[in-house]
Design a protein around this motif. Structure first.
Motif, mmCIF file in Angstrom:
data_model
loop_
_atom_site.group_PDB
_atom_site.id
_atom_site.type_symbol
_atom_site.label_atom_id
_atom_site.label_comp_id
_atom_site.label_asym_id
_atom_site.label_seq_id
_atom_site.Cartn_x
_atom_site.Cartn_y
_atom_site.Cartn_z
ATOM 1 N N GLY A 1 2.651 -24.959 2.253
ATOM 2 C CA GLY A 1 3.000 -23.627 2.741
ATOM 3 C C GLY A 1 3.694 -23.530 4.076
ATOM 4 O O GLY A 1 3.926 -22.415 4.571
ATOM 5 N N PHE A 2 4.059 -24.656 4.704
ATOM 6 C CA PHE A 2 4.736 -24.555 5.998
ATOM 7 C C PHE A 2 6.098 -23.893 5.859
ATOM 8 O O PHE A 2 6.891 -24.252 4.998
ATOM 9 N N LYS A 3 6.374 -22.932 6.734
ATOM 10 C CA LYS A 3 7.682 -22.306 6.843
ATOM 11 C C LYS A 3 7.986 -22.156 8.323
ATOM 12 O O LYS A 3 7.158 -21.659 9.082
ATOM 13 N N THR B 1 -12.837 -33.580 2.618
ATOM 14 C CA THR B 1 -14.017 -33.628 3.476
ATOM 15 C C THR B 1 -15.258 -33.788 2.611
ATOM 16 O O THR B 1 -15.184 -33.881 1.396
ATOM 17 N N GLN B 2 -16.401 -33.782 3.245
ATOM 18 C CA GLN B 2 -17.656 -33.924 2.534
ATOM 19 C C GLN B 2 -18.165 -32.590 2.002
ATOM 20 O O GLN B 2 -19.252 -32.505 1.450
ATOM 21 N N HIS B 3 -17.390 -31.528 2.184
ATOM 22 C CA HIS B 3 -17.847 -30.184 1.823
ATOM 23 C C HIS B 3 -17.075 -29.681 0.617
ATOM 24 O O HIS B 3 -16.190 -28.842 0.712
ATOM 25 N N GLY B 4 -17.426 -30.200 -0.534
ATOM 26 C CA GLY B 4 -16.845 -29.701 -1.768
ATOM 27 C C GLY B 4 -15.375 -29.978 -1.932
ATOM 28 O O GLY B 4 -14.676 -29.269 -2.649
ATOM 29 N N GLY B 5 -14.853 -31.000 -1.253
ATOM 30 C CA GLY B 5 -13.450 -31.336 -1.435
ATOM 31 C C GLY B 5 -12.488 -30.436 -0.692
ATOM 32 O O GLY B 5 -11.314 -30.367 -1.019
ATOM 33 N N THR B 6 -12.950 -29.693 0.329
ATOM 34 C CA THR B 6 -12.072 -28.828 1.108
ATOM 35 C C THR B 6 -11.084 -29.670 1.896
ATOM 36 O O THR B 6 -11.471 -30.620 2.578
ATOM 37 N N ARG B 7 -9.808 -29.303 1.855
ATOM 38 C CA ARG B 7 -8.788 -30.109 2.524
ATOM 39 C C ARG B 7 -8.684 -29.760 4.000
ATOM 40 O O ARG B 7 -9.001 -28.646 4.426
ATOM 41 N N MET B 8 -8.232 -30.698 4.777
ATOM 42 C CA MET B 8 -8.034 -30.485 6.202
ATOM 43 C C MET B 8 -6.767 -29.679 6.419
ATOM 44 O O MET B 8 -6.095 -29.287 5.479
ATOM 45 N N GLY B 9 -6.425 -29.437 7.693
ATOM 46 C CA GLY B 9 -5.282 -28.597 8.017
ATOM 47 C C GLY B 9 -3.953 -29.187 7.594
ATOM 48 O O GLY B 9 -3.824 -30.375 7.306
ATOM 49 N N ILE B 10 -2.942 -28.326 7.591
ATOM 50 C CA ILE B 10 -1.589 -28.738 7.247
ATOM 51 C C ILE B 10 -1.057 -29.675 8.338
ATOM 52 O O ILE B 10 -1.245 -29.418 9.525
ATOM 53 N N PRO B 11 -0.385 -30.775 7.980
ATOM 54 C CA PRO B 11 0.204 -31.666 8.990
ATOM 55 C C PRO B 11 1.130 -30.889 9.927
ATOM 56 O O PRO B 11 1.872 -29.996 9.492
ATOM 57 N N ARG B 12 1.086 -31.235 11.206
ATOM 58 C CA ARG B 12 1.857 -30.486 12.207
ATOM 59 C C ARG B 12 2.949 -31.307 12.874
ATOM 60 O O ARG B 12 3.762 -30.758 13.612
ATOM 61 N N ASN C 1 4.278 -22.146 12.982
ATOM 62 C CA ASN C 1 5.605 -22.247 12.363
ATOM 63 C C ASN C 1 6.473 -23.323 13.007
ATOM 64 O O ASN C 1 7.692 -23.321 12.857
ATOM 65 N N ILE C 2 5.833 -24.260 13.716
ATOM 66 C CA ILE C 2 6.552 -25.381 14.343
ATOM 67 C C ILE C 2 5.990 -26.693 13.807
ATOM 68 O O ILE C 2 4.785 -26.931 13.818
ATOM 69 N N PHE C 3 6.901 -27.539 13.317
ATOM 70 C CA PHE C 3 6.556 -28.905 12.911
ATOM 71 C C PHE C 3 7.323 -29.835 13.841
ATOM 72 O O PHE C 3 8.555 -29.745 13.945
ATOM 73 N N ARG D 1 6.708 -33.535 3.844
ATOM 74 C CA ARG D 1 6.683 -33.089 2.451
ATOM 75 C C ARG D 1 5.364 -32.387 2.146
ATOM 76 O O ARG D 1 5.350 -31.315 1.520
ATOM 77 N N GLU D 2 4.263 -32.972 2.612
ATOM 78 C CA GLU D 2 2.958 -32.353 2.382
ATOM 79 C C GLU D 2 2.864 -30.986 3.045
ATOM 80 O O GLU D 2 2.331 -30.023 2.466
ATOM 81 N N ALA D 3 3.383 -30.893 4.281
ATOM 82 C CA ALA D 3 3.335 -29.608 4.995
ATOM 83 C C ALA D 3 4.077 -28.527 4.216
ATOM 84 O O ALA D 3 3.594 -27.394 4.082
#
Length: 262
Positions: free
Chosen positions: A90-92, A49-60, A221-223, A84-86
């Motif tokens: 940290g996705f479990k 993002t434009q805010h110091g490189g903060t990443r968006m949410g985990i893919p769902r 906890n659902i993908f 793979r990214e999720a």
């Protein structure tokens, strides 16, 4: 349909995809490598993002094709980069696979009755707790082993899920082995699966089942994986949005994605 649990075999292995683990692993690895090279820079930009490189949410969730891997494998790899990214972020939990029915008529939705989904790469346990939760609504039937195994649209997702998951686990173990036992406290991501077959549903049924599934799909906890044909194009499938006349076709030709109707 039945309530007796079974281990779902890799029924289409050896025809729709390789049945030998080394060959299948190499095939999927090549697809994933090609996809990674193509989109790495785009993914990096998309998740900053434009805010110091903060990443968006985990893919769902993802949408993935279910033809034989020689046809759909390269495209599916782009989708599975997000699973793979999720996992890496940290996705479990449970991968819920929504797939259509090609061989039996279902007026509604049916849940897999399997206790284990087998693949040549890794066997994936089924989330029985989530299955029971859905069955308690009295709105879902349960697939028999024969119905479950005959349907390819779910099965074409399972080796990819197994591949991405086992790669992640191997990566974590390798990383942890390079750390001291005192600092290596990271626990491995656990992964379960729950396939749901979606039948010939009306618009009202789609809304009905959507209301049941929406709060579940929104859980951290659902993908969700949606298995799709994308389209069956041609007269034998009853879908010819373009004229068969070559002159008319050239005049009205659009990119294939422009034919998608919401």
């Amino acid at each position: 349909m039945t309530s007796k649990h079974y281990s779902r075999s890799a029924y289409h292995a050896g025809s729709w995809y390789e049945d030998e683990s080394p060959q299948l692993n190499l095939t999927l690895q090549n697809f994933l490598d090609d996809a990674t090279v193509t989109v790495t820079s785009q993914l990096t930009a998309a998740h900053e993002t434009q805010h110091g490189g903060t990443r968006m949410g985990i893919p769902r969730g993802i949408i993935s094709p279910h033809a034989g891997y020689s046809y759909s494998g390269p495209t599916a790899a782009y989708a599975y980069m997000h699973l793979r990214e999720a996992l890496e972020r940290g996705f479990k939990g449970t991968v819920l696979v929504l797939h259509p029915s090609h061989h039996v008529h279902i007026d509604g939705c049916a849940i897999s009755g399997a206790s284990m989904i087998e693949t040549p790469l890794h066997n994936i346990p089924v989330d029985n707790s989530l299955r029971l939760e859905l069955l308690q609504t009295k709105q879902f039937s349960t697939m028999s082993k024969q119905v479950d195994e005959r349907e390819h649209s779910g099965e074409m997702q399972y080796p990819y899920i197994a591949k991405v998951y086992t790669d992640y686990i191997q990566q974590q173990r390798s990383s942890n082995s390079n750390k001291s036992s005192s600092s290596s406290s990271h626990s491995e991501a656990t992964l379960q699966i729950l396939p749901i077959m979606v039948g010939s549903t009306s618009t009202s049924q789609e809304s009905f089942f959507g209301k049941i599934l929406a709060p579940i799909l929104s859980r951290d906890n659902i993908f969700t994986i949606i298995s799709t044909d994308f389209c069956h194009w041609g007269s034998r499938f009853g879908y010819t949005p373009t004229s068969t006349n070559s002159n008319e076709f050239n005049q009205s030709r659009r990119e294939i994605h422009e034919y998608i109707e919401w």
